[in-house]
Design a protein around this motif. Structure first.
Motif, PDB file in Angstrom:
ATOM      1  N   ASP A  93       0.818  14.520  -1.597  1.00  0.00           N
ATOM      2  CA  ASP A  93      -0.307  15.105  -1.521  1.00  0.00           C
ATOM      3  C   ASP A  93      -1.262  14.847  -0.143  1.00  0.00           C
ATOM      4  OD1 ASP A  93      -0.688  12.391  -2.392  1.00  0.00           O
ATOM      5  OD2 ASP A  93      -2.541  12.736  -2.949  1.00  0.00           O
ATOM      6  N   LYS A 126       3.734   1.123  -4.310  1.00  0.00           N
ATOM      7  CA  LYS A 126       4.845   0.601  -5.471  1.00  0.00           C
ATOM      8  C   LYS A 126       3.849   0.057  -6.802  1.00  0.00           C
ATOM      9  CE  LYS A 126       5.585  -3.856  -4.626  1.00  0.00           C
ATOM     10  NZ  LYS A 126       5.003  -4.764  -5.855  1.00  0.00           N
ATOM     11  N   THR A 127       2.890  -0.368  -6.997  1.00  0.00           N
ATOM     12  CA  THR A 127       2.264  -0.662  -8.233  1.00  0.00           C
ATOM     13  C   THR A 127       1.709   0.409  -9.013  1.00  0.00           C
ATOM     14  OG1 THR A 127       0.939  -2.369  -7.028  1.00  0.00           O
ATOM     15  CG2 THR A 127       0.187  -1.805  -8.905  1.00  0.00           C
ATOM     16  N   THR A 128       1.528   1.835  -8.321  1.00  0.00           N
ATOM     17  CA  THR A 128       1.234   3.053  -8.824  1.00  0.00           C
ATOM     18  C   THR A 128       2.471   3.348  -9.586  1.00  0.00           C
ATOM     19  OG1 THR A 128      -0.353   3.341  -6.940  1.00  0.00           O
ATOM     20  CG2 THR A 128       0.048   5.145  -8.439  1.00  0.00           C
ATOM     21  N   ASP A 184       0.693  -1.203  -0.030  1.00  0.00           N
ATOM     22  CA  ASP A 184      -0.055   0.069   0.147  1.00  0.00           C
ATOM     23  C   ASP A 184       0.841   1.206   0.078  1.00  0.00           C
ATOM     24  OD1 ASP A 184      -2.385  -0.927  -0.535  1.00  0.00           O
ATOM     25  OD2 ASP A 184      -3.062  -0.780   1.644  1.00  0.00           O
ATOM     26  N   SER A 204       4.615  12.245  -5.472  1.00  0.00           N
ATOM     27  CA  SER A 204       3.262  11.530  -5.328  1.00  0.00           C
ATOM     28  C   SER A 204       2.972  10.742  -6.470  1.00  0.00           C
ATOM     29  CB  SER A 204       2.072  12.526  -5.106  1.00  0.00           C
ATOM     30  OG  SER A 204       1.002  12.064  -5.246  1.00  0.00           O
ATOM     31  N   LYS A 263      -5.727   2.111 -10.895  1.00  0.00           N
ATOM     32  CA  LYS A 263      -6.238   0.600 -10.563  1.00  0.00           C
ATOM     33  C   LYS A 263      -7.260   0.232 -11.738  1.00  0.00           C
ATOM     34  CE  LYS A 263      -4.156  -0.134  -6.463  1.00  0.00           C
ATOM     35  NZ  LYS A 263      -3.403  -1.063  -6.231  1.00  0.00           N
TER      36      LYS A 263
HETATM   37  P1  G4P Z   1       1.451  -1.056  -3.339  1.00  0.00           P
HETATM   38  O1  G4P Z   1       1.528  -1.734  -4.632  1.00  0.00           O
HETATM   39  O2  G4P Z   1       2.484  -0.706  -2.643  1.00  0.00           O
HETATM   40  O3  G4P Z   1       0.704  -2.179  -2.412  1.00  0.00           O
HETATM   41  O4  G4P Z   1       0.662   0.390  -3.427  1.00  0.00           O
HETATM   42  P2  G4P Z   1      -0.518   0.746  -4.596  1.00  0.00           P
HETATM   43  O5  G4P Z   1       0.234   1.348  -5.674  1.00  0.00           O
HETATM   44  O6  G4P Z   1      -1.522  -0.419  -4.929  1.00  0.00           O
HETATM   45  O7  G4P Z   1      -1.140   1.970  -3.736  1.00  0.00           O
HETATM   46  C1  G4P Z   1      -1.784   1.495  -2.674  1.00  0.00           C
HETATM   47  C2  G4P Z   1      -2.871   2.708  -2.463  1.00  0.00           C
HETATM   48  O8  G4P Z   1      -2.196   4.117  -2.307  1.00  0.00           O
HETATM   49  C3  G4P Z   1      -3.860   2.969  -3.587  1.00  0.00           C
HETATM   50  O9  G4P Z   1      -5.052   3.351  -3.057  1.00  0.00           O
HETATM   51  C4  G4P Z   1      -3.341   4.049  -4.404  1.00  0.00           C
HETATM   52  O10 G4P Z   1      -4.335   4.797  -5.188  1.00  0.00           O
HETATM   53  C5  G4P Z   1      -2.663   4.922  -3.336  1.00  0.00           C
HETATM   54  N1  G4P Z   1      -1.691   5.813  -3.698  1.00  0.00           N
HETATM   55  C6  G4P Z   1      -0.532   5.438  -4.507  1.00  0.00           C
HETATM   56  N2  G4P Z   1       0.165   6.832  -4.582  1.00  0.00           N
HETATM   57  C7  G4P Z   1      -0.473   7.978  -3.990  1.00  0.00           C
HETATM   58  C8  G4P Z   1      -0.201   8.963  -3.746  1.00  0.00           C
HETATM   59  O11 G4P Z   1       0.943   9.648  -4.301  1.00  0.00           O
HETATM   60  N3  G4P Z   1      -0.771   9.671  -3.045  1.00  0.00           N
HETATM   61  C9  G4P Z   1      -2.039   9.167  -2.741  1.00  0.00           C
HETATM   62  N4  G4P Z   1      -2.966  10.066  -1.777  1.00  0.00           N
HETATM   63  N5  G4P Z   1      -2.282   7.789  -2.688  1.00  0.00           N
HETATM   64  C10 G4P Z   1      -1.648   7.093  -3.351  1.00  0.00           C
HETATM   65  P3  G4P Z   1      -6.272   2.534  -2.783  1.00  0.00           P
HETATM   66  O12 G4P Z   1      -7.447   3.113  -2.278  1.00  0.00           O
HETATM   67  O13 G4P Z   1      -5.781   1.031  -2.428  1.00  0.00           O
HETATM   68  O14 G4P Z   1      -6.777   1.889  -4.222  1.00  0.00           O
HETATM   69  P4  G4P Z   1      -7.536   2.786  -5.172  1.00  0.00           P
HETATM   70  O15 G4P Z   1      -8.880   2.994  -4.692  1.00  0.00           O
HETATM   71  O16 G4P Z   1      -7.048   4.158  -5.458  1.00  0.00           O
HETATM   72  O17 G4P Z   1      -7.501   1.998  -6.521  1.00  0.00           O
END
Ligand code: G4P
Length: 533
Positions: free
Chosen positions: A143, A24-26, A21, A256, A45
Motif C-alpha cells: 500500500d 513481522k509482528t503485524t 519494522d 500488505s 498495535k
Molecule cells: P516488525 O515486527 O517487523 O518490527 O514490524 P511491525 O509489524 O511492528 O510493523 C512495523 C510498522 O510497519 C508498524 O508501524 C506497522 O503498523 C507498519 N506496517 C506493517 N505492515 C504494513 C503494511 O502492510 N503497510 C503499511 N503501510 N504499514 C505496515 P508503526 O508506525 O511502527 O506502528 P503503529 O503506529 O502502526 O502501531
C-alpha cells in the motif's frame, strides 16, 4: 488414535524473520487471527493484542518496543497444527534468533517493499542457508510507494543469494495498489484500503483474458497484469517444490500485512508447500521424526515469564517419537532421568498442560535450573543434537558487583541469564573475575535491568578491550598446559567449564596460533565443525 506419521503430517513448524519494522509482528498477528488464536481484528498495535498474542513477555521489551524474547505461538488451521516460533528482530539479540532457527523446519522472510532487503535479513538468511532451511518471502507494505516488484525480485536474488519464484503478483502499488493476482492458485484478490476484515474480496479468474478483469481493475491495469503474468510465467515456469524444500528457490508473495491483504493466500500456500517436521543431525547420525523413541532438544530457556513464578521455562522441540507427560526421559548431558508433570503447549496465549506432543511441536517445561540450551532429551539413548553452538561474542565487558551484600543474588542471576543464552559468561579461575560477552550493546542493558529487577542484584559493566573468545582444544596436553600458563591472564572458562582464550586483538590471536600450532582455536563452541578462528 492417530499414528505418529499422521501427527507429523499435520504439523508445520516455522519462524518469521525480518529486519525490524518490516512487519513481522503485524503478519504474525494476522496469522493468529486466521488461526483463531486471537479474536481482535485490526488495531495491530493495540495493547490488548500485544499482551495476549505476542512474545513481548518482558517489561523491558514493552519499554523499548524491541522484541527481545523469542516465543512460540501454536494454532490450528484447516486441520493442521501450526507452530510459529517468534524471533527477535533486533540485531543485538541475533544469537537468540539463530538458536530459534535451529528449531524450525522452514522460514517466512518479510521484506519491506519500500526499504527492500535490509542488513539483518541478509544475516538471518545466511543462517538459513547454513541449514538449507526452505524460505518463502513475503513482500510487505504494497500500500506504500515501494520499489518496482521486478527490482525487488532482483534485489532478493542478489542480496539473499537465493533464486526467487513469484507465486503472486501485485497490480500497482502505493495509492494505486489494486490487488494481488495469485499465480499459484489463479485468482485475483482485490484490495480495499483500510479494510480490516479477515476475509478478503476475491475473484476467481482462471483465464486472465476475460472482460471481467478489465471491469474490475480498469483496462490499462488489466492489460499490464496480463503482460506481467505472461512474462513471469515465461521466465519462471511452474514451481519445482523440491527446489523450495532443498532451500535453493524461494517462492515470493506480495501483500500488505496491516491491511490484511495477501496474508491468507500466503498462509494457505505456505501450509501447502512448507515441509512437515524432518530428520535432524546428531553426533551419532540422523534422527527421523518417525523413529519410535522420543527425542528432542532445548533451544531456549526463559526465566520469569510469569512474574508471579520464579521458575524458568525451557523450550523443547520434539524431534522424534512421542513426548508423554509424567514419563521418565533421559537428559543426556547430566545422565539423569526426569519426568515432567506439567509440560505445556503454546496454543493461543493460554498455557495448556499437554499429555503428549509430537515431532515439530514445541513444549514448555518448568525448570528449576537443570537445563542448559542445547540439552538433548531421549528415551535413554546417548546422543546429542547438533547445531546449537555458541558463537564468539563481539563485545566484552567485565561484570562488577556494586553491592557486596547481594553477591549471591548476582552469582545466581548471571548464571541463570547465561543459561538462558542472554549472554556468555567467562570466569577466570583465579580471582573469580567475570567477563560477559554479548553480540550487541543492548544486551548489557538488558542484563543489568534483569539482574536488578528479577534478582535484586546491582552491577555495572566495566569496558574491556577484547577481540574474540576462542574455545581452545589440543591433543597435546603439555602444549596446552604451557599455553594456559603463559597466557594465564587471558585463560577463562565458559559456563560449561570449557577452556576459552580471550584474545586482545587479531594480532595477538595470530601470534598465538603461529606459536602454538598444536592448539586449535575455535570461534564457536561446537568443535565438531572444526571452525577455526
Ligand atoms: P516488525 O515486527 O517487523 O518490527 O514490524 P511491525 O509489524 O511492528 O510493523 C512495523 C510498522 O510497519 C508498524 O508501524 C506497522 O503498523 C507498519 N506496517 C506493517 N505492515 C504494513 C503494511 O502492510 N503497510 C503499511 N503501510 N504499514 C505496515 P508503526 O508506525 O511502527 O506502528 P503503529 O503506529 O502502526 O502501531
Amino acid at each position: 488414535m492417530s499414528s505418529i506419521q499422521e501427527e507429523i503430517d499435520k504439523r508445520k513448524t516455522f519462524g518469521i524473520i525480518s529486519h525490524p519494522d518490516a512487519g513481522k509482528t503485524t503478519l504474525t498477528e494476522k496469522f493468529l487471527l486466521y488461526g483463531g488464536a486471537i479474536q481482535t481484528a485490526g488495531a495491530v498495535k493495540s495493547n490488548k493484542i500485544k499482551k495476549s498474542a505476542t512474545s513481548d513477555f518482558m517489561e523491558i521489551e514493552r519499554q523499548r518496543g524491541i522484541s527481545v524474547a523469542t516465543s512460540v505461538m501454536s494454532f490450528e488451521y484447516d486441520g493442521r497444527i501450526v507452530n510459529l516460533l517468534d524471533t527477535p528482530g533486533h540485531k543485538d539479540f541475533a544469537e537468540d534468533t539463530y538458536r530459534t532457527l535451529t528449531a524450525v523446519d522452514s522460514v517466512i522472510i518479510v521484506v519491506d517493499c519500500v526499504k527492500g532487503v535490509e542488513e539483518q535479513t541478509q544475516k538471518l538468511m545466511e543462517v538459513c542457508r547454513m541449514r538449507n532451511t526452505p524460505v518463502i518471502v513475503f513482500i510487505n507494505k504494497l500500500d506504500r510507494e515501494g520499489k518496482d516488484p521486478y527490482d525487488l525480485l532482483d534485489e532478493i536474488e542478489e542480496k539473499l543469494k537465493i533464486k526467487v519464484h513469484p507465486l503472486s503478483w501485485p497490480i500497482n502499488r502505493g495509492s494505486l495498489f489494486k490487488g494481488v493476482y495469485n499465480i499459484h492458485k489463479k485468482y485475483l484478490n482485490l484490495f480495499r484500503a483500510g479494510s480490516q476484515k479477515v476475509e478478503e474480496e476475491s475473484l476467481s479468474i482462471h483465464d486472465l483474458s476475460v472482460k471481467e478483469l478489465d471491469i474490475e481493475v480498469g483496462e490499462q491495469d488489466a492489460n499490464k497484469l496480463r503482460e506481467d503474468i505472461e512474462l513471469i510465467e515465461g521466465v519462471y515456469g511452474s514451481l519445482n517444490k523440491q527446489d523450495y524444500l532443498d532451500g535453493t528457490i524461494a517462492p515470493v508473495f506480495f501483500g500488505s500485512a496491516i491491511n490484511n491483504f495477501g496474508v491468507k493466500e500466503l498462509l494457505e500456500s505456505f501450509l501447502e508447500l512448507a515441509p512437515t517436521p524432518g530428520s535432524r543431525p546428531t553426533d551419532k547420525g540422523d534422527v527421523f521424526p518417525t523413529d519410535k523413541d522420543f527425542s528432542g532438544f532445548i533451544f531456549k530457556i526463559h526465566a520469569n515469564l510469569d512474574p508471579k513464578h520464579r521458575d524458568r521455562i525451557a523450550f523443547l522441540r520434539v524431534c522424534s517419537g512421542k513426548f508423554e507427560r509424567n514419563k521418565f526421559f533421559y537428559q543426556v548431558r547430566t545422565k539423569k532421568n526426569t519426568k515432567f508433570s506439567s509440560p505445556f503447549s503454546f496454543l493461543a496465549s493460554a498455557k495448556n498442560i499437554v499429555d503428549e506432543a509430537y515431532p515439530g511441536d514445541v513444549i514448555g517445561l518448568y525448570d528449576t535450573g537443570n537445563f542448559k540450551i542445547g540439552d538433548t532429551l531421549t528415551e535413554g539413548k546417548d546422543f546429542n543434537f547438533q547445531g546449537i553452538p555458541s558463537f564468539s561474542p563481539e563485545l566484552f565487558k567485565e561484570l562488577v558487583n556494586t553491592d557486596p551484600m547481594k553477591t549471591k543474588q548476582l552469582e545466581k542471576g548471571i548464571q541463570q541469564l547465561t543459561d538462558e543464552g542472554v549472554a556468555q559468561l567467562f570466569t577466570h579461575e583465579l580471582g573469580n573475575k567475570k567477563i560477559v560477552g554479548v553480540v550487541g550493546d543492548l544486551q548489557f542493558e538488558v542484563i543489568q535491568y534483569r539482574l536488578q529487577h528479577e534478582y535484586k542484584a546491582s552491577c555495572m559493566f566495566q569496558p574491556i578491550s577484547l577481540h574474540k573468545a576462542c574455545w581452545i582444544t589440543s591433543d597435546n596436553k603439555a602444549k596446552m598446559d604451557e599455553f594456559c600458563r603463559v597466557k594465564y591472564q587471558y585463560i577463562y572458562k565458559d559456563k560449561d567449564g570449557n577452556i576459552v582464550f580471550l584474545a586482545e586483538s587479531a594480532w595477538v590471536l595470530n601470534v598465538a596460533r603461529e606459536n602454538y600450532p598444536e592448539i586449535e582455536f575455535h570461534t564457536t563452541s561446537e568443535f565438531k565443525t572444526k571452525q577455526k578462528a
